[in-house]
Design a protein around this motif. Structure first.
Motif, PDB file in Angstrom:
ATOM      1  N   ALA A  28       0.836  -1.212   0.000  1.00  0.00           N
ATOM      2  CA  ALA A  28       0.000   0.000   0.000  1.00  0.00           C
ATOM      3  C   ALA A  28       0.870   1.260   0.000  1.00  0.00           C
ATOM      4  O   ALA A  28       0.552   2.244  -0.673  1.00  0.00           O
ATOM      5  CB  ALA A  28      -0.933   0.002   1.206  1.00  0.00           C
ATOM      6  N   ILE A  72       3.099   6.059  -2.640  1.00  0.00           N
ATOM      7  CA  ILE A  72       4.254   6.869  -3.068  1.00  0.00           C
ATOM      8  C   ILE A  72       4.171   7.117  -4.576  1.00  0.00           C
ATOM      9  O   ILE A  72       4.350   8.243  -5.050  1.00  0.00           O
ATOM     10  CB  ILE A  72       5.590   6.172  -2.693  1.00  0.00           C
ATOM     11  N   LYS A  76       1.560   7.116  -6.517  1.00  0.00           N
ATOM     12  CA  LYS A  76       0.453   8.036  -6.798  1.00  0.00           C
ATOM     13  C   LYS A  76       0.848   9.484  -6.487  1.00  0.00           C
ATOM     14  O   LYS A  76       0.590  10.408  -7.261  1.00  0.00           O
ATOM     15  CB  LYS A  76      -0.722   7.654  -5.879  1.00  0.00           C
ATOM     16  N   GLU A  78      -1.484  13.610   3.924  1.00  0.00           N
ATOM     17  CA  GLU A  78      -2.054  12.285   3.641  1.00  0.00           C
ATOM     18  C   GLU A  78      -1.086  11.173   4.060  1.00  0.00           C
ATOM     19  O   GLU A  78      -1.489  10.140   4.594  1.00  0.00           O
ATOM     20  CB  GLU A  78      -2.335  12.195   2.136  1.00  0.00           C
ATOM     21  N   GLU A 135      -1.206  10.658   7.732  1.00  0.00           N
ATOM     22  CA  GLU A 135      -2.416   9.899   8.089  1.00  0.00           C
ATOM     23  C   GLU A 135      -2.217   8.411   7.767  1.00  0.00           C
ATOM     24  O   GLU A 135      -2.572   7.532   8.549  1.00  0.00           O
ATOM     25  CB  GLU A 135      -3.598  10.460   7.287  1.00  0.00           C
ATOM     26  N   PHE A 136      -1.614   8.152   6.603  1.00  0.00           N
ATOM     27  CA  PHE A 136      -1.370   6.772   6.182  1.00  0.00           C
ATOM     28  C   PHE A 136      -0.461   6.056   7.186  1.00  0.00           C
ATOM     29  O   PHE A 136      -0.750   4.934   7.616  1.00  0.00           O
ATOM     30  CB  PHE A 136      -0.723   6.760   4.795  1.00  0.00           C
ATOM     31  N   LYS A 138      -2.004   4.937  10.229  1.00  0.00           N
ATOM     32  CA  LYS A 138      -2.910   3.792  10.033  1.00  0.00           C
ATOM     33  C   LYS A 138      -2.165   2.466  10.132  1.00  0.00           C
ATOM     34  O   LYS A 138      -2.749   1.424  10.379  1.00  0.00           O
ATOM     35  CB  LYS A 138      -3.552   3.863   8.639  1.00  0.00           C
ATOM     36  N   TYR A 139      -0.877   2.491   9.807  1.00  0.00           N
ATOM     37  CA  TYR A 139      -0.076   1.261   9.800  1.00  0.00           C
ATOM     38  C   TYR A 139       1.078   1.415  10.782  1.00  0.00           C
ATOM     39  O   TYR A 139       2.245   1.377  10.378  1.00  0.00           O
ATOM     40  CB  TYR A 139       0.486   0.997   8.396  1.00  0.00           C
TER      41      TYR A 139
END
Lengths: 321, 72
Positions: free
Chosen positions: B25, B30, B32, B50, B53-54, B57-58
């Protein structure tokens, strides 16, 4: 695990949370319960690759804090990013050739937030000799669909997280020509090769077509394949869409598909995947019938989802923490 | 994100340094973001937000990724 219909019914009646893959003739006999399913008679079992219509491949989901099951059509499939658990895993199954699968394949890469939520899944298939039916099952009502995605949202305990990854035997050679397309589409006529517009079918035929070798796109070191389905009347169709603004090259050729696949499996070395879905093209070209691919066991699928739709790939999920 | 980490991530997103994660992911993200920044460098701020935030999440794998990126 590959088990009998009687054993599967027992697990459902015991209230277990299950992911089930099997031939449609077996899935149609299952009672209501906490399960989702999809059709395929091909499996990578602990005993090796197998085509069977008298057993079911079952994953017991014993790591979930809670689950929810839902179905979606093409107009609302991307609600999965709104309706999933904050700390969870989304598993979806879509029927081969369905509009919902086409919609998902074309639009998933552009969906905001999708990468924030671990999402894995597969496209349901059927015996290649029979050519159908391609179905998914919502176990809560024991209902089959050929035009909907069935989704299981799995909530994970605090401190645990899901990690989605893949095994892909293909890569590219950066000195090969760059191929680009004008649109996001499942079939094309034209493309540009190193900036020059050409008919893609003619380009492939001139180059020497090997249908085992997909187009690949390098996403920061993770290669995403797009497999060619057919070339007819100057049009090339794919098992997953090509996208504009992405640089493609043909995958680098290798001598022996089966040994390349085995080598890659050994290299990746996942520890304890809770799910794994391997492409039917790997099964066929990799000659996996009767071969084992530990620690990966699961259905052989007609498309794989790791956030977006993939081709000719094995996807798997591990629970970390 | 700490200032030094942000500086490294910005370099990564501009393509000045290269890092491939074991997290599929993150590699997709990266890739994108690099396209978005190539199209308009002003997108850097929203990409950093973003990315923050990502990574939250991980958390388990993000620690490893950030440490590796910092070491580049």
């Amino acid at each position: 695990m590959l088990i009998t219909l009687k054993e599967t019914v027992g697990l459902i009646n015991d209230g277990k949370i299950l992911h089930i893959a099997a031939d449609d003739s077996l899935l149609a006999k299952l009672p209501k319960g906490k399960w989702i399913g999809g059709t395929t008679p091909y499996f990578m079992s602990e005993e090796g690759g197998i085509l069977t219509k008298d057993r079911l491949f079952v994953n017991e989901i014993d790591f979930a804090e809670e689950i929810r099951i839902a179905t979606y059509g093409k107009y609302n499939v991307f609600q999965i990013v709104e309706e999933c658990y904050d700390n969870g895993l989304t598993m979806l199954i879509m029927p081969y050739g369905s509009e919902v699968a086409a919609k998902y394949s074309k639009e998933a890469p552009d969906v905001e937030e999708l990468l924030m939520h671990p999402t894995i899944g597969w496209i349901s298939g059927a015996d290649l000799e029979a050519g159908g039916p391609f179905k998914v099952y919502d176990g809560t009502s024991a209902t089959a669909y050929d035009d909907k995605a069935v989704v299981m949202y799995i909530k994970l305990p605090e401190g645990k997280s899901a990690m989605i990854n893949m095994v892909n035997i293909f890569s590219d050679d950066k000195t090969d020509p760059v191929i680009r397309f004008d649109d996001n589409d499942l079939s094309v006529t034209d493309c540009t090769v190193n900036g020059q517009k050409v008919n893609f079918a003619e380009y492939i035929e001139k180059k020497g077509f090997d249908n085992r070798m997909p187009l690949v796109a390098d996403h920061n070191g993770s290669y995403i394949n797009t497999s060619i389905k057919a070339i007819e009347n100057g049009t090339v169709s794919f098992y997953a869409p090509v996208f504009r603004n992405i640089e493609y090259r043909f995958a680098t050729k290798f001598e022996d598909y089966a040994s390349e696949f085995k080598k890659k499996i050994d290299e990746v070395g996942a520890h304890a995947p809770v799910f794994s879905f391997n492409c039917i093209l790997n099964y066929l070209y990799g000659d996996l019938n009767g071969k084992k691919t530990p620690p990966y066991a699961g259905p052989v699928t007609f498309g794989e989802v790791a956030y977006q739709l993939l081709n000719q790939t094995l996807v798997y999920c591990e629970i970390l923490g | 994100m700490e200032a030094l980490a942000q500086e490294k991530v910005e370099k990564l997103l501009r393509g000045e340094i290269k890092y491939t994660s074991s997290n599929l992911a993150l590699n997709m993200l990266i890739s994108k973001m690099q396209k978005r920044i190539q199209a308009d460098p002003a997108n850097m701020e929203s990409c950093i937000k973003e990315m923050d935030e990502f990574l939250s999440k991980y958390p388990i794998v993000a620690k490893v990724d950030l440490a590796n990126i910092m070491a580049l």
